[in-house]
Design a protein around this motif. Structure first.
Motif, PDB file in Angstrom:
ATOM      1  N   GLN A  88     -10.804   5.947 -19.263  1.00  0.00           N
ATOM      2  CA  GLN A  88     -10.069   5.509 -18.070  1.00  0.00           C
ATOM      3  C   GLN A  88     -10.108   6.590 -17.008  1.00  0.00           C
ATOM      4  N   ASN A  89      -9.817   7.828 -17.429  1.00  0.00           N
ATOM      5  CA  ASN A  89      -9.862   8.952 -16.499  1.00  0.00           C
ATOM      6  C   ASN A  89     -11.269   9.134 -15.945  1.00  0.00           C
ATOM      7  N   ALA A 114     -12.108   6.375 -13.208  1.00  0.00           N
ATOM      8  CA  ALA A 114     -11.442   6.574 -11.921  1.00  0.00           C
ATOM      9  C   ALA A 114     -11.912   7.861 -11.254  1.00  0.00           C
ATOM     10  N   ALA A 115     -12.166   8.895 -12.048  1.00  0.00           N
ATOM     11  CA  ALA A 115     -12.650  10.158 -11.475  1.00  0.00           C
ATOM     12  C   ALA A 115     -13.992   9.960 -10.781  1.00  0.00           C
ATOM     13  N   GLU A 125     -10.124  -1.908 -15.163  1.00  0.00           N
ATOM     14  CA  GLU A 125      -9.209  -1.842 -14.023  1.00  0.00           C
ATOM     15  C   GLU A 125      -9.465  -0.596 -13.169  1.00  0.00           C
ATOM     16  N   LEU A 149     -10.247  -0.861  -9.157  1.00  0.00           N
ATOM     17  CA  LEU A 149      -9.491  -0.243  -8.060  1.00  0.00           C
ATOM     18  C   LEU A 149     -10.205   0.983  -7.483  1.00  0.00           C
ATOM     19  N   SER A 150     -10.604   1.894  -8.341  1.00  0.00           N
ATOM     20  CA  SER A 150     -11.041   3.201  -7.851  1.00  0.00           C
ATOM     21  C   SER A 150     -12.540   3.275  -7.575  1.00  0.00           C
ATOM     22  N   TYR A 196     -12.864  -1.677  -5.260  1.00  0.00           N
ATOM     23  CA  TYR A 196     -11.929  -1.942  -4.146  1.00  0.00           C
ATOM     24  C   TYR A 196     -12.102  -0.900  -3.047  1.00  0.00           C
ATOM     25  N   THR A 197     -12.435   0.308  -3.455  1.00  0.00           N
ATOM     26  CA  THR A 197     -12.651   1.403  -2.519  1.00  0.00           C
ATOM     27  C   THR A 197     -14.113   1.491  -2.062  1.00  0.00           C
ATOM     28  N   SER A 210      -7.603   4.291  -2.471  1.00  0.00           N
ATOM     29  CA  SER A 210      -6.640   3.199  -2.628  1.00  0.00           C
ATOM     30  C   SER A 210      -5.858   3.416  -3.912  1.00  0.00           C
ATOM     31  N   THR A 211      -4.571   3.215  -3.838  1.00  0.00           N
ATOM     32  CA  THR A 211      -3.744   3.395  -5.027  1.00  0.00           C
ATOM     33  C   THR A 211      -2.799   2.210  -5.186  1.00  0.00           C
ATOM     34  N   GLY A 212      -2.029   2.233  -6.228  1.00  0.00           N
ATOM     35  CA  GLY A 212      -1.124   1.123  -6.504  1.00  0.00           C
ATOM     36  C   GLY A 212      -1.124   0.770  -7.979  1.00  0.00           C
ATOM     37  N   SER A 213      -2.130   1.245  -8.708  1.00  0.00           N
ATOM     38  CA  SER A 213      -2.139   1.104 -10.158  1.00  0.00           C
ATOM     39  C   SER A 213      -1.900   2.497 -10.713  1.00  0.00           C
ATOM     40  N   GLN A 231      -4.157   6.077 -11.747  1.00  0.00           N
ATOM     41  CA  GLN A 231      -5.522   6.171 -11.224  1.00  0.00           C
ATOM     42  C   GLN A 231      -5.674   7.187 -10.098  1.00  0.00           C
ATOM     43  N   SER A 278      -6.484  10.565 -11.412  1.00  0.00           N
ATOM     44  CA  SER A 278      -7.879  10.709 -11.861  1.00  0.00           C
ATOM     45  C   SER A 278      -8.843  10.806 -10.682  1.00  0.00           C
ATOM     46  N   GLU A 297      -3.411   7.379 -18.983  1.00  0.00           N
ATOM     47  CA  GLU A 297      -4.473   7.964 -18.159  1.00  0.00           C
ATOM     48  C   GLU A 297      -4.035   9.301 -17.558  1.00  0.00           C
TER      49      GLU A 297
END
Lengths: 324, 300
Positions: free
Chosen positions: A63-64, A67-68, A93, A97-98, A101-102, B131-134, B137, B140, B171
């Motif tokens: 997960q890290n 997103a990283a 997820e 998002l990371s 979405y970005t 973007s954040t909200g979760s 994340q 990270s 996380e």
């Protein structure tokens, strides 16, 4: 390892990916590779050897890592997230998002997809990854068929700007394409022509689809085989052309029949040229331990099953034409 | 460690320090008032955690970050990531105060076609870093930025603000382990430790204590401070910036709903709540706003 012929002769898709990535390392100085303690499994040990300073270790913490990758991309690097397909599912997820979405220029390259994983069993066999990543807006989804195509696709995703999910593969892979093969994101190719039915396949199923076409030829059935390495965006134009010329379809994938290639093909044809489609894939089940070929046989993914699906599709086509 | 960071001899404040502290207090006050107004207009939002982090945000945007509205793409800028994305109203307000966006436009919070979504989105607001909200994340992503900047020999620093409830995400601890392993001393985590989360006290939902010991065990340089004491916040950020070989975490003890008595320490005001006109006016008055200012903020 920069000789394309040598790469194309790699025994598996993951090896072809890892060797190609290593050979492209100098040409793409912004590429960094993210690993979660399985570089030997994903093929990126080749990159680690050639470019150790650009190999980033995240430990067993996907997960890290996922997103990283978004953060690394935000600083102008091209992060390649590498792990097993089933662990990409763990971080969907974060990819959503990371990365998506970005709209980050990050690539997720997943080895060990589908039943092709073999003996590790059901827990390790991702049969849902194409569906999950295909549902993320802006995510390009690719599943090459052989080492030559994998090598080309690896370059293509580095040249492409935007988030990509790409499947490699664990088990030995049969050579389908010559060195002159051209892979282009979003384009399928007719690898064998035919007029009675179109078999659309991706990944390991392309070789099995070609075998099925041989079986059908013995019965004087002329099957077209399309390699659809890009599942999203799907090649709508090619599908519509095949619908017009053959009138029925079989899809074949090492994935659940829900949400993957078959669904993508059905969505496309429903909007352009509705016609009978039969789906070859895992029928909403989990996998199990066994050798890849045994599992393919057990779950109905081998050439005889594809051939039977083709006969069924042709029968439905004839029936509907009679009615018409 | 807290003890080592605290043992650094305090430097004499530069001559303009008191002026700066006053300016930051004003920025924090503007942040609180504007956040309340935007949540009032939106008809929903998270006031409690926006009010608790206002002083920290003011110190970051007004003093600590090397980040300017006319150079938001500067590769060597410092980065700020609001990992507790639900405090967006406070982020928009402080950013408006420092010229990154228009204050009036930010009152369109949570509305259709507004760039000021309920949680910050980088494609709507380019000065937002991600973007954040979760929960979890943003940390990270900040770690990835810190790693990327180091790889490219940049001296820029990365700050991530996390909520306390957010620390319950697995996380977060993946990232905590990873940042220490890679010795990301250009990364600073700020925890808005207001002790409350959506439904109840942290201690009732999922205990965080001993919190400092957890971060210490993960080999971070830590500081525990009063998150509403502006001089202390500034001193702590300066020390965090001088940490070598380890990432730093500032555990900022704060009051949820700070500045509005009827919200302080009441979980209900975590969000997502609708503020009545009377409640909004009362809150703004408590924050020192007068008639004209209240009208200007609420009669848009």
């Amino acid at each position: 390892m920069s000789n394309p012929a040598l790469i194309a002769n790699s025994d598996s898709l993951r090896e072809a990916f890892g060797k190609t990535l290593s050979s492209l390392g100098d040409e793409f100085p912004n590429v960094v590779v993210l690993d979660a303690d399985i570089a030997g499994g994903t093929g990126v040990h080749h990159f680690r050897k050639s470019h150790p300073e650009r190999m980033l270790q995240f430990g067993i913490a996907e997960q890290n890592m996922m997103a990283a990758a978004g953060g690394l991309a935000a600083t102008g690097l091209i992060p390649i997230v590498t792990t097993f397909a089933v662990f990409c599912l763990r971080a969907v997820e974060q990819a959503r998002l990371s990365i998506a979405y970005t709209r980050r220029n990050a690539k997720i390259v997943a080895s060990h997809p589908g039943l092709d994983v073999g003996p590790d069993g059901g827990s390790a066999q991702a049969l849902e990854d194409l569906a999950a990543f295909r549902a993320i807006p802006g995510m390009t989804v690719i599943s090459p068929a052989d080492p030559a195509e994998m090598s080309q696709a690896t370059r293509a995703i580095l040249e492409f700007e935007g988030p990509v999910y790409m499947r490699t593969g664990r088990s030995p892979s049969r050579r389908i394409f010559g060195d002159d093969h051209v892979f282009e994101i979003g384009k399928g190719q007719i690898v064998r022509d035919g007029m009675d039915v179109t078999i659309v396949a991706c990944g390991v199923e392309v070789a099995r689809a070609l075998d099925a076409a041989d079986l059908l030829a013995e019965e004087k059935i002329s099957a077209r085989v399309v390699n659809m390495a890009t599942i999203k965006p799907i090649d709508d134009a090619l599908l519509a052309k095949c619908a017009a010329e053959t009138g029925c379809f079989v899809t074949a994938e090492d994935h659940n029949i829900h949400g993957g290639l078959g669904s993508a093909v059905a969505e496309s044809l429903a909007q352009s040229t509705p016609c009978p489609i039969e789906f070859v894939g895992v029928r909403d089940q989990f996998g199990a331990s066994g050798e890849p070929e045994e599992l393919a046989q057990h779950y109905g993914l081998t050439a005889p099953f594809i051939a039977q699906a083709a006969r069924d599709a042709i029968a439905r086509k004839k029936k509907s034409r009679k009615k018409g | 460690m807290a003890s080592t960071m605290r043992s650094v001899i305090e430097e004499a404040p530069p001559p303009a320090a008191q002026d700066l502290e006053k300016q930051l207090a004003l920025a924090a006050n503007f942040t609180r008032k504007h956040a309340i107004a935007s949540i009032y207009h939106a008809g929903s939002g998270h006031p409690g955690g926006a009010l608790s982090c206002a002083d920290l945000l003011a110190c970051l945007f007004g003093a600590e970050l090397n980040f300017w509205p006319n150079a938001i793409d500067e590769p060597h800028r410092d980065r700020f990531v609001l990992s507790k994305g639900h405090a967006a109203p406070a982020l928009y307000a402080v950013a408006a105060h420092y010229g990154f966006c228009d204050a009036k436009a930010a009152l369109s919070l949570r509305k259709l076609n507004s760039k000021f979504q309920g949680h910050p989105h980088v494609l709507d607001l380019p000065w937002v870093e991600t973007s954040t909200g979760s929960l979890g994340q943003g940390f990270s992503v900040a770690l990835g930025m810190a790693m990327g900047l180091k790889l490219q020999q940049s001296k820029a620093r990365v700050y991530a603000m996390l909520g306390d409830g957010e620390l319950q995400e697995g996380e977060v601890w993946e990232a905590a382990m990873c940042a220490a392993h890679h010795r990301l001393d250009n990364l600073c985590v700020v925890i808005d430790y207001n002790k409350l989360q959506s439904d109840n006290l942290n201690s009732a939902i999922m205990r965080l204590e001993p919190l400092a010991a957890k971060w210490r065990a993960f080999d971070w340089a830590i500081a525990e401070i009063d998150g509403h004491d502006i001089p202390e916040i500034l001193r702590t950020f300066r020390r965090a910036g001088a940490t070598h070989g380890r990432p730093s975490v500032v555990i900022a003890n704060t009051v949820k709903g700070k500045g509005v008595k009827y919200m302080e320490n009441i979980p209900t005001w975590h969000g997502s709540v609708k503020l009545s006109r009377e409640q909004a006016e009362d809150a703004l008055r408590q924050l020192g706003a007068r008639g004209d200012e209240i009208a200007e903020l609420l009669n848009v």
